[in-house]
Design an enzyme around this catalytic site. Structure first.
Site, mmCIF file in Angstrom:
data_model
loop_
_atom_site.group_PDB
_atom_site.id
_atom_site.type_symbol
_atom_site.label_atom_id
_atom_site.label_comp_id
_atom_site.label_asym_id
_atom_site.label_seq_id
_atom_site.Cartn_x
_atom_site.Cartn_y
_atom_site.Cartn_z
ATOM 1 N N VAL A 1 0.841 -1.195 0.000
ATOM 2 C CA VAL A 1 0.000 0.000 0.000
ATOM 3 C C VAL A 1 0.882 1.252 0.000
ATOM 4 O O VAL A 1 1.904 1.296 0.681
ATOM 5 C CB VAL A 1 -0.881 0.027 1.279
ATOM 6 C CG1 VAL A 1 -1.740 1.264 1.338
ATOM 7 C CG2 VAL A 1 -1.726 -1.228 1.371
ATOM 8 N N CYS A 2 0.443 2.276 -0.742
ATOM 9 C CA CYS A 2 1.093 3.585 -0.668
ATOM 10 C C CYS A 2 0.006 4.656 -0.649
ATOM 11 O O CYS A 2 -1.120 4.392 -0.248
ATOM 12 C CB CYS A 2 2.078 3.794 -1.823
ATOM 13 S SG CYS A 2 1.325 3.982 -3.438
ATOM 14 N N HIS A 3 0.325 5.852 -1.090
ATOM 15 C CA HIS A 3 -0.636 6.952 -1.047
ATOM 16 C C HIS A 3 -1.681 6.829 -2.160
ATOM 17 O O HIS A 3 -2.879 6.930 -1.905
ATOM 18 C CB HIS A 3 0.089 8.295 -1.137
ATOM 19 C CG HIS A 3 -0.821 9.479 -1.089
ATOM 20 N ND1 HIS A 3 -1.516 9.840 0.037
ATOM 21 C CD2 HIS A 3 -1.167 10.372 -2.051
ATOM 22 C CE1 HIS A 3 -2.252 10.905 -0.223
ATOM 23 N NE2 HIS A 3 -2.054 11.250 -1.493
ATOM 24 N N MET B 1 -3.939 4.750 -0.219
ATOM 25 C CA MET B 1 -4.686 5.241 0.938
ATOM 26 C C MET B 1 -5.731 6.274 0.531
ATOM 27 O O MET B 1 -6.681 6.509 1.278
ATOM 28 C CB MET B 1 -3.737 5.808 1.988
ATOM 29 C CG MET B 1 -2.901 4.744 2.689
ATOM 30 S SD MET B 1 -3.876 3.457 3.516
ATOM 31 C CE MET B 1 -4.543 4.381 4.906
#
Length: 98
Positions: free
Chosen positions: A62-64, A90
């Protein structure tokens, strides 16, 4: 590369599935909240953190917004790891944060 939506991953967590999530955002981004139970390894540190990962385990990355996690997934796949990218990052996460 395997992908999963934020809603699908949230559903797995709600159903009590054991999932291992790695958040590859920077420290300042993680400070705004991360998926409960996610391990934080900044994307730049992934190549130096392989000793913390198990090739027999599946990881959700997961990242932004999905770009860094996609790149991290490509790198990890090339190293022999089983990973899935959470599309939308996110920004798409509507679940709880810790």
């Amino acid at each position: 590369m395997k992908n999963i939506t934020a809603d699908e991953l949230h559903g797995k967590l709600k159903d009590g599935e054991k999932v291992t999530i790695i958040d590859v955002r920077e420290e300042s981004e993680v400070a705004t909240g991360k998926i409960p139970g996610a391990k934080h390894i900044p994307s730049a540190d992934i190549p130096y953190s392989l000793d913390k990962l198990d090739k027999n385990e599946h990881y959700y990355i997961v990242c932004h917004a999905g770009g860094r996690s996609s790149a991290a997934c490509e790198f990890l796949i090339n190293q022999g790891y089983d990973v899935t990218n959470m599309t939308g990052g996110m920004l798409a996460w509507k679940g709880e944060k810790e």
